[in-house]
Design a protein around this motif. Structure first.
Motif, PDB file in Angstrom:
ATOM      1  N   UNK A   1       0.868  -1.405   0.088  1.00 35.00           N
ATOM      2  CA  UNK A   1       0.038  -0.057  -0.002  1.00 35.00           C
ATOM      3  C   UNK A   1       0.921   1.424  -0.061  1.00 35.00           C
ATOM      4  N   UNK A   2       2.092   0.932   0.005  1.00 34.42           N
ATOM      5  CA  UNK A   2       3.135   2.196  -0.254  1.00 34.42           C
ATOM      6  C   UNK A   2       2.763   3.128  -1.198  1.00 34.42           C
ATOM      7  N   UNK A   3       2.412   2.372  -2.474  1.00 36.08           N
ATOM      8  CA  UNK A   3       2.074   3.102  -3.779  1.00 36.08           C
ATOM      9  C   UNK A   3       1.119   3.975  -3.347  1.00 36.08           C
ATOM     10  N   UNK A   4       0.001   3.617  -3.046  1.00 35.28           N
ATOM     11  CA  UNK A   4      -1.301   4.269  -2.643  1.00 35.28           C
ATOM     12  C   UNK A   4      -1.204   5.400  -1.708  1.00 35.28           C
ATOM     13  N   UNK A   5      -0.411   5.429  -0.690  1.00 33.55           N
ATOM     14  CA  UNK A   5       0.128   6.525   0.130  1.00 33.55           C
ATOM     15  C   UNK A   5       1.087   7.514  -0.748  1.00 33.55           C
ATOM     16  N   UNK A 249       5.922  13.745 -14.958  1.00 30.32           N
ATOM     17  CA  UNK A 249       7.072  13.769 -14.566  1.00 30.32           C
ATOM     18  C   UNK A 249       7.577  12.940 -13.214  1.00 30.32           C
ATOM     19  N   UNK A 250       6.469  12.808 -12.255  1.00 32.49           N
ATOM     20  CA  UNK A 250       6.553  12.202 -11.267  1.00 32.49           C
ATOM     21  C   UNK A 250       6.679  10.631 -11.667  1.00 32.49           C
ATOM     22  N   UNK A 251       5.850   9.985 -12.760  1.00 32.32           N
ATOM     23  CA  UNK A 251       6.273   8.627 -12.950  1.00 32.32           C
ATOM     24  C   UNK A 251       7.485   8.392 -13.599  1.00 32.32           C
ATOM     25  N   UNK A 252       7.891   9.292 -14.284  1.00 29.56           N
ATOM     26  CA  UNK A 252       9.363   9.030 -14.923  1.00 29.56           C
ATOM     27  C   UNK A 252      10.312   8.832 -13.674  1.00 29.56           C
ATOM     28  N   UNK A 253      10.315  10.069 -12.767  1.00 31.31           N
ATOM     29  CA  UNK A 253      11.287   9.688 -11.807  1.00 31.31           C
ATOM     30  C   UNK A 253      10.747   8.654 -10.770  1.00 31.31           C
ATOM     31  N   UNK A 254       9.670   8.148 -10.362  1.00 29.37           N
ATOM     32  CA  UNK A 254       9.390   7.070  -9.336  1.00 29.37           C
ATOM     33  C   UNK A 254       9.642   5.917 -10.161  1.00 29.37           C
ATOM     34  N   UNK A 255       9.197   5.720 -11.294  1.00 29.26           N
ATOM     35  CA  UNK A 255       9.383   4.354 -11.987  1.00 29.26           C
ATOM     36  C   UNK A 255      10.706   4.028 -12.257  1.00 29.26           C
ATOM     37  N   UNK A 256      11.514   5.061 -12.664  1.00 30.72           N
ATOM     38  CA  UNK A 256      12.877   4.802 -12.673  1.00 30.72           C
ATOM     39  C   UNK A 256      13.525   4.350 -11.616  1.00 30.72           C
ATOM     40  N   UNK A 257      13.524   5.079 -10.590  1.00 28.64           N
ATOM     41  CA  UNK A 257      14.332   4.652  -9.014  1.00 28.64           C
ATOM     42  C   UNK A 257      13.506   3.387  -8.509  1.00 28.64           C
ATOM     43  N   UNK A 258      12.264   3.369  -8.884  1.00 27.81           N
ATOM     44  CA  UNK A 258      11.619   2.033  -8.188  1.00 27.81           C
ATOM     45  C   UNK A 258      12.069   0.730  -8.983  1.00 27.81           C
ATOM     46  N   UNK A 260      15.270   0.212 -10.248  1.00 28.10           N
ATOM     47  CA  UNK A 260      16.466  -0.106  -9.714  1.00 28.10           C
ATOM     48  C   UNK A 260      16.502  -0.413  -8.172  1.00 28.10           C
ATOM     49  N   UNK A 261      15.344  -0.105  -7.538  1.00 26.86           N
ATOM     50  CA  UNK A 261      15.068  -0.336  -6.018  1.00 26.86           C
ATOM     51  C   UNK A 261      16.035   0.519  -5.282  1.00 26.86           C
ATOM     52  N   UNK A 262      16.314   1.538  -5.765  1.00 23.59           N
ATOM     53  CA  UNK A 262      17.396   2.546  -4.961  1.00 23.59           C
ATOM     54  C   UNK A 262      17.185   3.252  -3.764  1.00 23.59           C
ATOM     55  N   UNK A 263      15.775   3.506  -3.648  1.00 21.21           N
ATOM     56  CA  UNK A 263      15.130   4.153  -2.425  1.00 21.21           C
ATOM     57  C   UNK A 263      14.203   3.711  -1.689  1.00 21.21           C
ATOM     58  N   UNK A 264      14.253   3.955  -0.321  1.00 21.64           N
ATOM     59  CA  UNK A 264      13.110   3.502   0.524  1.00 21.64           C
ATOM     60  C   UNK A 264      11.857   4.232   0.197  1.00 21.64           C
ATOM     61  N   UNK A 265      10.820   3.694   1.110  1.00 21.37           N
ATOM     62  CA  UNK A 265       9.502   4.699   0.833  1.00 21.37           C
ATOM     63  C   UNK A 265       9.675   6.155   1.043  1.00 21.37           C
ATOM     64  N   UNK A 266      10.124   6.377   2.387  1.00 20.84           N
ATOM     65  CA  UNK A 266      10.193   7.743   2.918  1.00 20.84           C
ATOM     66  C   UNK A 266      11.187   8.606   1.766  1.00 20.84           C
ATOM     67  N   UNK A 267      12.264   7.984   1.118  1.00 18.15           N
ATOM     68  CA  UNK A 267      13.125   8.694   0.256  1.00 18.15           C
ATOM     69  C   UNK A 267      12.419   8.856  -1.036  1.00 18.15           C
ATOM     70  N   UNK A 268      11.398   7.907  -1.557  1.00 14.70           N
ATOM     71  CA  UNK A 268      10.705   8.133  -2.845  1.00 14.70           C
ATOM     72  C   UNK A 268       9.443   9.269  -2.492  1.00 14.70           C
ATOM     73  N   UNK A 269       9.068   9.378  -1.202  1.00 15.78           N
ATOM     74  CA  UNK A 269       8.239  10.532  -0.891  1.00 15.78           C
ATOM     75  C   UNK A 269       8.931  11.734  -0.945  1.00 15.78           C
ATOM     76  N   UNK A 270      10.191  11.862  -0.428  1.00 15.53           N
ATOM     77  CA  UNK A 270      10.675  12.952  -0.492  1.00 15.53           C
ATOM     78  C   UNK A 270      11.234  13.337  -1.943  1.00 15.53           C
ATOM     79  N   UNK A 271      11.434  12.487  -2.900  1.00 17.96           N
ATOM     80  CA  UNK A 271      11.639  12.770  -4.218  1.00 17.96           C
ATOM     81  C   UNK A 271      10.394  13.246  -4.812  1.00 17.96           C
ATOM     82  N   UNK A 272       9.285  12.542  -4.563  1.00 19.25           N
ATOM     83  CA  UNK A 272       8.093  13.095  -5.107  1.00 19.25           C
ATOM     84  C   UNK A 272       7.706  14.487  -4.662  1.00 19.25           C
TER      85      UNK A 272
END
Length: 482
Positions: A1-5, A249-258, A260-272
């Motif tokens: 459910x991280x994606x939903x949040x 823009x968000x899909x380009x960034x989030x899908x790319x790093x996701x 590659x499994x580079x970031x934790x959920x909190x870091x994904x939220x910060x990137x977003x």
């Protein structure tokens, strides 16, 4: 459910920034909307942090620290809906004002209890799920919180339905209908989440979040459109454009790093958050850079060009003919005409003037078979105002004069059409400069006027034009009334 949040966090952040950058007046409705979205950001943001596999101690701290986000959005959402209802029906102010105070006080009490005690959330005895994970269960007073949430959502829905029933224009009714639909989504979603938590159900949280996400998007559209509708703007196109741009823009960034499994959920939220803030606040960032690389005049020109582009993203909403039309214009009409005259040489100021929504401008656009957009409406408004100023001219066959008969014409024509004000006249006379179309006596007359008298004459001349334009508009709407 991280994606939903993440989706909920990003949607609330983007909508808050969109409202902040598009709404010129900081009213109580504006602040209530921003605070409600801020609360949703905290609610979904805490869900993102909770998806990082926290231990029990960290989970308790997270729940305590973000409990306010379970109360604040609901409380301020009710306030938003009551303000909308009060805007359309001022007579209910004596009812909704105490209502807002009571709801606010109860909300503060619930925030305090939920953060510092086990009455609402039982932090001392976590619930062990079949999957082996632990969650914070409900406390003995949790039904009070549930009743508060359902009561706020239900009363908010009632306010919106009541507002929809008394709305006079089709545009307002459609905007309010979308708010009602969004409120229904909140009602369904919160009911599902509350039922799941109380019963420790195992059905997916997605069933509760999906209606809330849909309600957030639909409500965002209705709220933004309704809030700016009062100022004669329809931002539907700009809203959809901005949402699509941010989503790509968000899909380009989030899908790319996701991937590659580079970031934790909190870091994904910060990137977003960085993507949304940097893009939505791009114009403000450009202003800061402009200070480093451009002169003051160039900064102002670049800022105005961006404001003009933003204004063109919305279209003026024609004001419907009122049921009862006063013979004399009101203060709002006089102020709009005065600002439009002062903005004859300022495309940004003229493009944002409420006069563009008048029946007078709408009729001119239709009669000339022009495309109904802000550019054409601005051009029509400028043409109407220039004609009105020329009608103040005492004698079209004579050169510009300086007698009393010319004062109403001169105080508007010289500064706003020819861009020659008192300071310009004084400077020209001191330096021996002249204009081939303006006699030196006119410049002397302009330079000798007392400043207070000059502005008083300008206001009087502007009010004369406002009265003339109001009479012209009356002739257009009278047949509709009859």
């Amino acid at each position: 459910m991280v994606e939903a949040h993440l989706f909920g966090f990003g949607g609330a952040l983007w909508l808050a920034l969109f409202i902040a950058t598009r709404t010129p007046q900081r009213s109580l409705l504006f602040w209530a909307s921003i605070i409600s979205l801020f609360g949703l950001m905290g609610f979904f943001g805490s869900g993102v942090l909770g998806g990082e596999g926290l231990n029990l101690e960290q989970l308790v701290s997270l729940e305590r620290g973000f409990w306010w986000s379970s109360v604040l959005p609901i409380t301020t959402w009710l306030i938003v809906c009551s303000l909308i209802h009060q805007t359309l029906q001022p007579s209910i102010a004596t009812i909704v004002k105490p209502e807002r105070w009571v709801v606010g006080v109860i909300g503060l009490i619930l925030i305090g209890l939920g953060s510092s005690s086990n009455w609402l959330m039982n932090y001392a005895e976590p619930v062990l799920l079949a999957s082996g994970s632990q969650i914070i269960g409900t406390g003995p007073a949790y039904p009070i919180y549930s009743a508060y949430v359902m009561g706020c959502v239900s009363v908010a829905l009632w306010h919106l339905v009541a507002s929809w029933r008394i709305a006079e224009t089709g545009m307002a009714r459609r905007s309010l209908a979308s708010l009602v639909l969004g409120a229904l989504g909140f009602l369904i979603g919160t009911s599902s989440l509350l039922a799941r938590l109380i019963s420790t159900g195992t059905w997916p949280l997605f069933y509760g979040y999906m209606p809330i996400f849909a309600g957030l998007l639909i409500t965002g559209f209705g709220l933004v459109r309704f809030g700016l509708l009062l100022q004669g703007q329809n931002v539907l196109r700009d809203l959809i454009y901005s949402f699509c741009e941010i989503s790509i823009l968000a899909l380009i960034y989030l899908i790319s790093v996701n991937i590659l499994d580079l970031l934790r959920p909190s870091q994904l939220a910060l990137l977003l958050a960085c993507v949304i803030i940097s893009h939505t606040g791009l114009d403000r960032g450009r202003r800061w850079l402009d200070r480093l690389f451009f002169s003051r005049a160039e900064q102002e020109a670049r800022s105005q060009s961006r404001e003009f582009a933003l204004a063109l993203a919305s279209t003026p909403t024609p004001t419907p003919a009122p049921v009862i039309v006063d013979a004399k214009p009101d203060k709002a009409w006089n102020d709009a005409v005065r600002r439009a005259i002062s903005g004859l040489k300022n495309p940004v100021q003229l493009a944002q003037n409420p006069l563009l929504s008048s029946a007078l401008v709408s009729h001119s656009v239709q009669s000339k078979a022009l495309e109904d957009n802000r550019l054409n409406r601005s051009a029509i408004a400028r043409e109407i105002l220039l004609q009105a100023i020329e009608q103040l001219r005492p004698d079209a066959s004579q050169a510009l004069g300086s007698g009393d008969a010319w004062r109403w014409y001169n105080v508007l024509y010289l500064p706003y059409v020819r861009e020659i004000n008192r300071k310009t006249a004084i400077d020209w006379l001191r330096r021996g400069l002249s204009d081939p179309l303006i006699d030196a006596s006119v410049l002397s007359w302009l330079a000798d006027i007392d400043e207070d008298t000059f502005y008083k004459w300008q206001r009087r001349a502007s009010d004369l034009i406002a009265a003339q334009l109001w009479e012209q508009q009356l002739k257009l709407v009278q047949p509709v009334i009859a």
